[in-house]
Design an enzyme around this catalytic site. Structure first.
Site, PDB file in Angstrom:
ATOM      1  N   ASP A  23      -0.286  -7.106  -5.619  1.00  0.00           N
ATOM      2  CA  ASP A  23      -1.724  -7.389  -5.129  1.00  0.00           C
ATOM      3  C   ASP A  23      -1.662  -8.361  -3.821  1.00  0.00           C
ATOM      4  O   ASP A  23      -1.107  -9.523  -3.943  1.00  0.00           O
ATOM      5  CB  ASP A  23      -2.573  -8.081  -6.198  1.00  0.00           C
TER       6      ASP A  23
ATOM      7  N   GLY B 162      -0.486   4.770  -1.047  1.00  0.00           N
ATOM      8  CA  GLY B 162      -1.997   5.427   0.010  1.00  0.00           C
ATOM      9  C   GLY B 162      -1.296   6.334   0.579  1.00  0.00           C
ATOM     10  O   GLY B 162      -0.208   6.983   0.766  1.00  0.00           O
ATOM     11  N   GLN B 163      -2.250   6.807   1.558  1.00  0.00           N
ATOM     12  CA  GLN B 163      -2.279   8.158   2.303  1.00  0.00           C
ATOM     13  C   GLN B 163      -0.947   8.149   3.232  1.00  0.00           C
ATOM     14  O   GLN B 163      -0.023   8.908   3.168  1.00  0.00           O
ATOM     15  CB  GLN B 163      -3.357   8.571   2.803  1.00  0.00           C
TER      16      GLN B 163
ATOM     17  N   TYR C 220     -14.316  -2.512   8.093  1.00  0.00           N
ATOM     18  CA  TYR C 220     -13.194  -2.084   8.157  1.00  0.00           C
ATOM     19  C   TYR C 220     -12.709  -2.310   9.733  1.00  0.00           C
ATOM     20  O   TYR C 220     -11.748  -2.951  10.052  1.00  0.00           O
ATOM     21  CB  TYR C 220     -13.028  -0.588   7.792  1.00  0.00           C
TER      22      TYR C 220
ATOM     23  N   GLY D 160       0.842  -1.200   0.084  1.00  0.00           N
ATOM     24  CA  GLY D 160      -0.060  -0.071   0.065  1.00  0.00           C
ATOM     25  C   GLY D 160       0.891   1.259  -0.052  1.00  0.00           C
ATOM     26  O   GLY D 160       0.492   2.342   0.654  1.00  0.00           O
TER      27      GLY D 160
ATOM     28  N   ASP E   6       2.587  -1.811  -4.368  1.00  0.00           N
ATOM     29  CA  ASP E   6       1.216  -1.478  -4.283  1.00  0.00           C
ATOM     30  C   ASP E   6       0.293  -2.138  -5.657  1.00  0.00           C
ATOM     31  O   ASP E   6       1.170  -2.552  -6.420  1.00  0.00           O
ATOM     32  CB  ASP E   6       1.108   0.041  -4.742  1.00  0.00           C
ATOM     33  N   ILE E   7      -0.785  -2.229  -5.520  1.00  0.00           N
ATOM     34  CA  ILE E   7      -1.671  -2.712  -6.646  1.00  0.00           C
ATOM     35  C   ILE E   7      -1.511  -2.154  -7.766  1.00  0.00           C
ATOM     36  O   ILE E   7      -1.951  -2.774  -8.878  1.00  0.00           O
ATOM     37  CB  ILE E   7      -3.155  -3.379  -6.007  1.00  0.00           C
ATOM     38  N   ARG E   8      -1.343  -0.642  -7.614  1.00  0.00           N
ATOM     39  CA  ARG E   8      -1.255   0.321  -9.040  1.00  0.00           C
ATOM     40  C   ARG E   8       0.187   0.777  -8.856  1.00  0.00           C
ATOM     41  O   ARG E   8       0.603   1.147  -7.811  1.00  0.00           O
ATOM     42  CB  ARG E   8      -2.339   1.452  -8.662  1.00  0.00           C
TER      43      ARG E   8
ATOM     44  N   ILE F 268      -5.647  10.435  10.063  1.00  0.00           N
ATOM     45  CA  ILE F 268      -4.462  11.106   9.655  1.00  0.00           C
ATOM     46  C   ILE F 268      -4.678  12.315   8.738  1.00  0.00           C
ATOM     47  O   ILE F 268      -5.137  11.913   7.802  1.00  0.00           O
ATOM     48  CB  ILE F 268      -3.320   9.979   9.255  1.00  0.00           C
TER      49      ILE F 268
HETATM   50  N1  SER Z   1      -8.971   7.149   8.788  1.00  0.00           N
HETATM   51  C1  SER Z   1      -9.713   5.968   8.780  1.00  0.00           C
HETATM   52  C2  SER Z   1     -10.993   5.955   8.094  1.00  0.00           C
HETATM   53  O1  SER Z   1     -11.749   7.040   8.236  1.00  0.00           O
HETATM   54  C3  SER Z   1     -10.054   5.436  10.327  1.00  0.00           C
HETATM   55  O2  SER Z   1      -8.902   4.486  10.570  1.00  0.00           O
HETATM   56  O3  SER Z   1     -11.418   4.949   7.603  1.00  0.00           O
END
Ligand code: SER
Length: 315
Positions: free
Chosen positions: A53, A14-15, A143, A11, A37-39, A173
């Site tokens: 992946d 990602g952010q 999640y 990942g 990453d997958i992309r 974050i």
């Molecule tokens: N930032 C995440 C979300 O909003 C929480 O871990 O899904």
């Protein structure tokens, strides 16, 4: 850590992955950090990158083996809001991906692994204020369920196989370096971009929805400090609570208005309101402070100023 210890990140686009990859490369050498990453990455950057992946166990092992990886940062996951669109797919990616990370780690003989959990691991029946480390956890989102389960599997693999596995429960974050995708706390980044570009923001949470948040610099530092702590200091093998700041959309808007007086906000809560209401409002992180000396540096004012300063340069 040896100077030639190889680190694999999933990942990485990602952010958090984007910023963490950069920090790890500064610290441990560009060639020692394998971004996956997958992309493909959107921007060209220096250093090893592999398409991976996380559902592909064989490829996971192969990449980890080929590079002689000794540490894994397993960040790839679907977040809270996006996860609700496809619950079973989210479970699959978040859980099977984690098992593949464990198994690749065992196979190639890693020394250490990091897995992020989240405030989403808590649920509506957990105490909301200063939520304790060991609070009851019955999350509502897929999640959150995957993070709670992941935490327990971390402890299981640690006890059963002796893997050195470490984790923190990230709050929302906030950073200028990258965009989030599919989370409930994403409003707190978007608001800055819209404030600078349009002067107004429509928030998908209600004005008084308080959530725990953390500035990116603090989040990255927490991650590195946890990973660098001596193994005997790590007394919690599920996941550590960590706290930064907490605020409501109205409080954040008021702080932005100190810099941009004409900024306006209005509220159109959607399904994410219910997700946010199931989460803590603030976090008790005394265990992380005690065990590995965690201490956040950014408050709301410092974070807001830094965000606006950096984003103003790119707008
Ligand atoms: N930032 C995440 C979300 O909003 C929480 O871990 O899904």
């Amino acid at each position: 850590m040896d100077s030639d210890t190889r680190i694999l990140i999933t990942g990485a686009n990602g952010q958090i992955g984007t910023v963490l990859t950069q920090r790890l490369r500064q610290k441990y050498g560009t060639q020692n950090v394998i971004a996956t990453d997958i992309r493909p990455p959107q921007k060209e950057f220096e250093g090893p990158f592999e398409l991976l992946d996380v559902l592909d166990a064989q490829r996971f092992e192969q990449v980890a083996g080929d590079y002689g990886v000794r540490q894994i940062y397993h960040l790839a996951a679907i977040l809270s809001a996006k996860g609700e669109e496809q619950p079973l797919r989210t479970w699959e990616i978040n859980m099977r991906g984690l098992f593949h990370a464990f198994e690749a780690g065992l196979k190639v003989g890693i020394d250490r692994m990091f897995f992020p959990s989240s405030i989403a691991a808590f649920g509506p029946d957990s105490p909301k204020v200063e939520t304790p480390q060991k609070a009851y956890r019955a999350p509502l989102t897929v999640y959150g369920i995957s993070k709670t389960a992941g935490e327990n599997w971390m402890k299981y693999y640690h006890q059963r196989y002796g893997l050195d596995l470490r984790s923190v429960r990230y709050p929302g974050i906030i950073g200028y370096q990258s965009m989030p995708g599919g989370g409930t706390t994403d409003y707190a980044i978007d608001i800055f971009h819209q404030a600078l570009q349009k002067g107004s923001y429509t928030c998908f949470l209600k004005a008084d929805t308080r959530l725990p948040m953390m500035y990116m610099d603090d989040a990255i530092r927490a991650t590195l400090e946890l990973m660098e702590a001596p193994a005997e200091a790590i007394r919690i093998r599920t996941s550590y609570n960590i706290a930064g700041v907490n605020f409501t959309p109205a409080e954040l808007a008021a702080e932005i208005q100190k810099h941009l007086p004409d900024f306006t906000i209005h509220y159109e809560p959607d399904f994410r309101q219910q997700i946010a209401e199931g989460w803590p409002q603030s976090i008790d992180d005394s265990a992380a402070r005690r065990d590995w000396g965690w201490q956040a540096e950014y408050d709301l004012a410092k974070m807001t100023e830094d965000m606006l300063q950096h984003l103003a340069l790119t707008c």
